[in-house]
Each structure stands twice: as structure tokens, then as C-alpha cells.
Design a protein around this motif. Structure first.
Motif, PDB file in Angstrom:
ATOM      1  N   GLY A 142       0.943  -1.107   0.107  1.00 47.50           N
ATOM      2  CA  GLY A 142       0.099  -0.128   0.052  1.00 47.50           C
ATOM      3  C   GLY A 142       0.842   1.202  -0.103  1.00 47.50           C
ATOM      4  N   CYS A 143       2.229   1.082   0.300  1.00 42.98           N
ATOM      5  CA  CYS A 143       2.854   2.270   0.568  1.00 42.98           C
ATOM      6  C   CYS A 143       4.299   2.204  -0.305  1.00 42.98           C
ATOM      7  CB  CYS A 143       3.200   2.747   1.908  1.00 42.98           C
ATOM      8  SG  CYS A 143       1.962   3.070   3.133  1.00 42.98           S
ATOM      9  N   GLY A 144       4.390   1.101  -0.914  1.00 42.04           N
ATOM     10  CA  GLY A 144       5.662   1.054  -1.653  1.00 42.04           C
ATOM     11  C   GLY A 144       6.943   0.843  -0.807  1.00 42.04           C
ATOM     12  N   LEU A 145       6.977   0.427   0.371  1.00 42.08           N
ATOM     13  CA  LEU A 145       8.162   0.398   1.365  1.00 42.08           C
ATOM     14  C   LEU A 145       9.218  -0.523   0.786  1.00 42.08           C
ATOM     15  CD1 LEU A 145       6.661   0.638   4.826  1.00 42.08           C
ATOM     16  CD2 LEU A 145       7.054   2.481   3.138  1.00 42.08           C
ATOM     17  N   ARG A 146      10.405  -0.159   1.197  1.00 43.58           N
ATOM     18  CA  ARG A 146      11.680  -1.099   1.093  1.00 43.58           C
ATOM     19  C   ARG A 146      11.436  -1.793   2.177  1.00 43.58           C
ATOM     20  NH1 ARG A 146      13.944   4.146   0.128  1.00 43.58           N
ATOM     21  NH2 ARG A 146      14.747   4.230  -2.085  1.00 43.58           N
ATOM     22  N   LEU A 147      12.106  -3.266   2.123  1.00 45.32           N
ATOM     23  CA  LEU A 147      11.879  -4.039   3.169  1.00 45.32           C
ATOM     24  C   LEU A 147      12.618  -3.466   4.802  1.00 45.32           C
ATOM     25  CD1 LEU A 147      11.622  -7.009   4.223  1.00 45.32           C
ATOM     26  CD2 LEU A 147      13.553  -7.601   3.216  1.00 45.32           C
ATOM     27  N   SER A 148      13.777  -2.723   4.359  1.00 43.73           N
ATOM     28  CA  SER A 148      14.382  -2.271   5.662  1.00 43.73           C
ATOM     29  C   SER A 148      13.660  -1.171   6.043  1.00 43.73           C
ATOM     30  CB  SER A 148      15.837  -1.505   5.394  1.00 43.73           C
ATOM     31  OG  SER A 148      15.506  -0.672   4.467  1.00 43.73           O
ATOM     32  N   GLU A 149      12.620  -0.607   5.402  1.00 46.45           N
ATOM     33  CA  GLU A 149      11.708   0.456   5.998  1.00 46.45           C
ATOM     34  C   GLU A 149      10.529  -0.056   6.652  1.00 46.45           C
ATOM     35  OE1 GLU A 149      12.539   3.706   2.054  1.00 46.45           O
ATOM     36  OE2 GLU A 149      10.765   2.404   2.040  1.00 46.45           O
TER      37      GLU A 149
END
Length: 294
Positions: A142-149
Motif C-alpha cells: 500500500g505504501c511501496g516500502l523497502r524491506l528495511s523501511e
């Protein structure tokens, strides 16, 4: 801090960590490539490094049958290090600046059709693990986050305005809107999260033992979910991020907005998605235009 026997490499690694805020993975990669370069070139010091040395390094890397991408990464690490040496006045100019890396075939990001994402995420949670995982992956997509984020999210990063405060590469902060589905899944998780809370812990996504989830744990949970949902393709958190970018671009056509949402420093990084968008448009054209049909 990584173990470096060369004081200049030690100082460079510290600069990447303290001043540039590079990720540990990137720092380890740069350190490894620079140490390897020094060994391959049999250097006793860096003040005598020349363009010919750098060209020799590329040749030796090719002879070792490294991929074009690996050689490019090695050269990039050396280029950054040499620039550091110029700033330290060890070198007068950057000898790696004029040496070109081998051409790398453009790899398009792998994404999933919207229907496939729905098949993956549309399930009814039956346990605390399910509630957490649904929230976690709805937020990633839903937010296009990186894994680390997503693993780095803290409770203070969830804002009442249905936004997330996300810390990306280089500790750059961005605010992201959270869609209804992801927000509801996140709220469901926050209601039961205290059951796994061992102490006043800041992480949003916890393990059953009350620890912050790591990147590998999240990737493993997604693999397990994909199998449970009968998905045949390899699915990773990064693929969900790519799917987010592709679907937003297909619907909006706004490349600048996608750049901001993904947290890309340069628009050129985001432009790879225009190739995917064109493929989508080409398929629509082939199906819809009367003169395109064979």
C-alpha cells in the motif's frame, strides 16, 4: 565497525557510516570490493594509483568471469573511495572517474498483476501471526516500502492523519499516505500487538518473543504466505514494492509522484517503470485497436 587493516579504508568506512548514513549492506559491499581491488593490484599504498591500475582491475575482474553488474559495483566502490582520497589529498585526481564499466543489460523490475496481489493479500487472519503479516504486507504494497523501511517502522512513525513517517536510504525522511485497506489492517494489528509486547518496545512489527522483526524473517513469512495462498511465482517484499510503483504509474501516469512515493533521489531511478508502463499500454493497444489485431 568493520575490521580494516588499512587506515584509509577504515576512515572511508567510518565516513560512509557516520556522514553518509549508508546501509550496513552497502558499506560491507564497498569495503569488500576495495580490499579485493587492493589485493588484485598488489598495491602497498594508494598514492600511486593510476588510470592504468583501474583498467587492469577491470581486465582482471573480467578474466575472473565476474558479471558486468559485479564489475560495475566494484568500479563504483573504487570510484567513491578514490574521490575520498582526493578529498584527503592522497590523490590529485580520481583515476577511476574516466574508466567505464561494462554495459549492463537493463533488468526491468519484476511486478505482479493487481489480481495476483489481491489473491495474495485477501485472506482472513486466523491467528496473531496472520493479523501481523496481513498488516505488514498490506503496508508494504500500500505504501511501496523497502524491506528495511517496514522492519524499521516505529510506533511514533504512525501518524493520526493516516500517514507513515518513513526513513529511507541515507536516513532521508518522507511522509506517505496509507490507503484504507492497509490502514485498517494496521489498526487490527495494533489492537493485538500488546499481547507480544515484552517491554516498552518501539518497533511496530514484533515477533512472538517481542523482538523487532528482521528482514529475513519478513521475507520468510511472505514466502510462507505465498505457498499458503497457492501462488506459484517467487514473491518477495521487493516485488510488492515494484508492483506498487507499476500500478500507481499505470493508473496516474505521474512519474514525479511515483518518484516521491518510492523515495528515489533521482528521477532516472524511477524511469525504469516507464518501460513497464509502456508494456502495459502496448498490451491494451493490441487488444483494443481494430488495426492492431492480426
Amino acid at each position: 565497525m568493520l575490521d580494516c587493516t588499512d587506515s584509509l579504508i577504515t576512515d572511508f568506512v567510518q565516513m560512509l557510516q557516520v556522514e553518509r548514513h549508508y546501509s550496513l549492506h552497502t558499506i560491507q559491499s564497498y569495503h569488500s570490493h576495495i580490499e579485493t581491488s587492493k589485493t588484485l593490484l598488489r598495491l602497498t599504498g594508494w598514492d600511486g594509483l593510476t588510470v592504468d591500475h583501474v583498467r587492469l582491475l577491470v581486465m582482471k575482474s573480467k578474466q575472473a568471469k565476474l558479471s558486468a553488474r559485479s564489475i560495475s559495483l566494484r568500479l563504483s566502490a573504487l570510484r567513491h573511495f578514490c574521490q575520498f582520497l582526493v578529498e584527503r589529498k592522497v590523490l590529485q585526481q580520481n583515476p577511476a572517474e574516466s574508466v567505464s564499466a561494462p554495459k549492463i543489460g537493463k533488468l526491468l523490475p519484476k511486478n505482479m498483476p493487481a489480481e495476483a496481489v489481491s489473491s495474495l493479500l485477501d485472506f482472513t487472519p486466523e491467528s496473531l501471526h496472520d493479523i501481523r503479516d496481513k498488516a505488514m504486507f498490506e503496508v508494504v504494497y500500500g505504501c511501496g516500502l523497502r524491506l528495511s523501511e517496514v522492519t524499521g517502522l516505529n510506533m511514533v512513525d504512525i501518524l493520526s492523519s493516516r500517514q507513515l513517517k518513513v526513513w529511507g536510504k541515507g536516513q532521508k525522511q518522507r511522509l506517505l499516505p496509507v490507503g484504507n485497506v492497509a490502514w485498517e489492517a494496521l489498526q487490527d494489528w495494533l489492537k493485538v500487538r500488546p499481547q507480544w509486547l515484552v517491554s516498552d518496545f518501539s518497533a511496530v512489527f514484533l515477533s512472538q518473543r517481542g523482538n523487532r522483526l528482521g528482514n529475513r524473517q519478513v521475507a520468510k513469512r511472505l514466502d510462507q504466505l505465498a505457498v499458503r495462498q497457492g501462488m506459484n511465482t517467487n514473491i518477495s517484499p521487493h516485488k510488492l514494492r515494484h508492483s506498487f510503483a507499476t500500478h500507481v504509474l499505470e493508473s496516474s501516469g505521474d512519474l514525479r509522484a511515483v518518484q516521491e512515493l518510492l523515495g528515489h533521489a533521482n528521477l532516472s531511478t524511477t524511469q525504469v517503470y516507464t518501460h513497464l508502463d509502456f508494456q502495459h499500454l502496448a498490451r491494451v493497444y493490441d487488444k483494443a485497436h481494430p488495426r492492431a489485431k492480426k
